[in-house]
Design a protein around this motif. Structure first.
Motif, PDB file in Angstrom:
ATOM      1  N   GLU A 112     -51.247  22.016   6.078  1.00 19.67           N
ATOM      2  CA  GLU A 112     -52.101  21.861   4.967  1.00 19.67           C
ATOM      3  C   GLU A 112     -52.065  22.837   3.958  1.00 19.67           C
ATOM      4  OE1 GLU A 112     -55.773  19.322   3.379  1.00 19.67           O
ATOM      5  OE2 GLU A 112     -55.692  20.277   5.322  1.00 19.67           O
ATOM      6  N   ARG A 128     -52.429  16.477   2.411  1.00 24.61           N
ATOM      7  CA  ARG A 128     -53.256  15.895   3.226  1.00 24.61           C
ATOM      8  C   ARG A 128     -52.503  14.768   4.156  1.00 24.61           C
ATOM      9  NH1 ARG A 128     -58.802  15.152   2.940  1.00 24.61           N
ATOM     10  NH2 ARG A 128     -58.705  16.941   2.020  1.00 24.61           N
ATOM     11  N   ARG A 131     -50.742  16.798   6.719  1.00 27.85           N
ATOM     12  CA  ARG A 131     -51.463  17.393   7.867  1.00 27.85           C
ATOM     13  C   ARG A 131     -51.749  16.485   8.769  1.00 27.85           C
ATOM     14  NH1 ARG A 131     -56.297  20.604   8.113  1.00 27.85           N
ATOM     15  NH2 ARG A 131     -57.748  19.928   9.929  1.00 27.85           N
TER      16      ARG A 131
END
Length: 247
Positions: A112, A128, A131
Motif C-alpha cells: 500500500e 487500499r 493492500r
C-alpha cells in the motif's frame, strides 16, 4: 522482560522525505523501539525454509517428470528470479521506511505504501484495494498450504505407523485408525504453531525444519548414487505438460 507490541503504523502513507539527503538521514533501525527483531541466523532460516519448503523433498520426482536437461536450467533460472524478487522486496521496503518515516511495515503495508508514494494519482486511488488483494492472496496461499500439509503429514504418519507404502483413507489393517484420526491429532498442534505471530519465536521451528530437509536431501542423494551410480537411462526432456507440472 518482554517488549510490548507497538501501535500499528498509520495507513495514511505519505512521502515525507522530499530529497535524497532526507532519505539517507533517516535511520529506521534506531526507531524500531517496539519491534521484536529477528536475528540474522533466524531470518536466513526463514528465507531458506520459505524458498525450499516441503516440496523440495519431492524434487527428484519433479526432475524425473521434466527431464534433467530441462529441469536443471529452469531450476537455476527460477532460483535466480526468486533471489532477485526477495532482494527487490527488501530494498523497496527500506526505501519506503525512509520516505514515509515509518520504521516497520507488514507485507501488505509495503504494497500500500508503494502505491501511495507513487507519482501517479491513479495508483494512489487503488492503494487500499492493492493492500486487500495482497492480504487475500497470502491468506489463500497459506490456508491452502496448511490444509495440504495437514493431509501430507497425517498420511506420512499413517504410513509410518502401519509400516506400509500403501495410501488409503481407512486403516490398512484391522484395529488401525483411519486418516481422519491422524488429522484430528495434528490439528491442535498446527493451530498452536499458527497462533505464534512473531517470526522471532518461529525461528526455532524453521531451523528444525531446515535440518530435517537437509537430512532428507542427503538421503535422497545417497540413494540416487547408490541405485544409479553411472547416471544411466536419464531422460533429458519429456513433454510440455510434464514441464509445466515441474514448474
Amino acid at each position: 522482560m518482554s517488549q510490548k507490541a507497538g501501535p500499528r503504523p498509520s495507513r495514511d502513507f505519505k512521502n515525507v522525505a522530499t530529497t535524497q539527503e532526507e532519505e539517507d538521514a533517516y535511520d529506521f533501525l534506531k526507531h524500531r523501539t517496539h519491534v521484536k527483531l529477528t536475528s540474522v541466523f533466524g531470518s536466513v532460516a526463514h528465507i531458506v525454509k520459505g524458498a525450499l519448503g516441503g516440496g523440495i523433498l519431492s524434487g527428484h520426482v519433479a526432475y524425473m517428470k521434466a527431464g534433467v536437461g530441462v529441469a536443471v536450467p529452469l531450476n537455476v533460472i527460477f532460483g535466480a528470479y526468486m533471489a532477485y524478487c526477495l532482494h527487490l522486496l527488501v530494498w523497496s521496503s527500506q526505501v519506503l521506511y525512509k520516505r514515509t518515516r515509518i520504521p516497520s511495515m507488514s507485507y501488505s503495508d509495503v504494497g500500500e505504501a508503494a502505491m501511495m508514494c507513487s507519482r501517479f494519482p491513479t495508483l494512489k486511488k487503488v492503494a487500499r484495494f492493492f493492500r486487500y488483494t495482497i492480504d487475500g492472496i497470502i491468506c489463500l496461499d497459506l490456508f491452502g498450504s496448511c490444509c495440504c500439509y495437514l493431509i501430507i503429514i497425517s498420511k506420512q504418519l499413517k504410513q509410518l505407523v502401519e509400516d506400509t507404502h500403501a495410501s488409503s483413507f481407512e486403516g490398512s489393517f484391522p484395529g488401525y485408525p483411519g486418516l481422519r484420526v491422524y488429522m484430528g491429532c495434528m490439528i491442535p498442534l498446527i493451530v498452536v504453531i499458527c497462533m505464534i505471530r512473531h517470526l522471532k519465536y518461529l525461528a526455532p521451528f524453521s531451523i528444525g525444519a531446515n535440518i530435517v530437509i537437509v537430512f532428507c536431501i542427503m538421503l535422497a542423494v545417497y540413494y540416487a548414487f547408490d541405485y544409479n551410480p553411472a547416471f544411466e537411462n536419464m531422460t533429458l526432456a519429456t513433454t510440455a505438460y510434464n514441464t509445466f507440472e515441474f514448474i
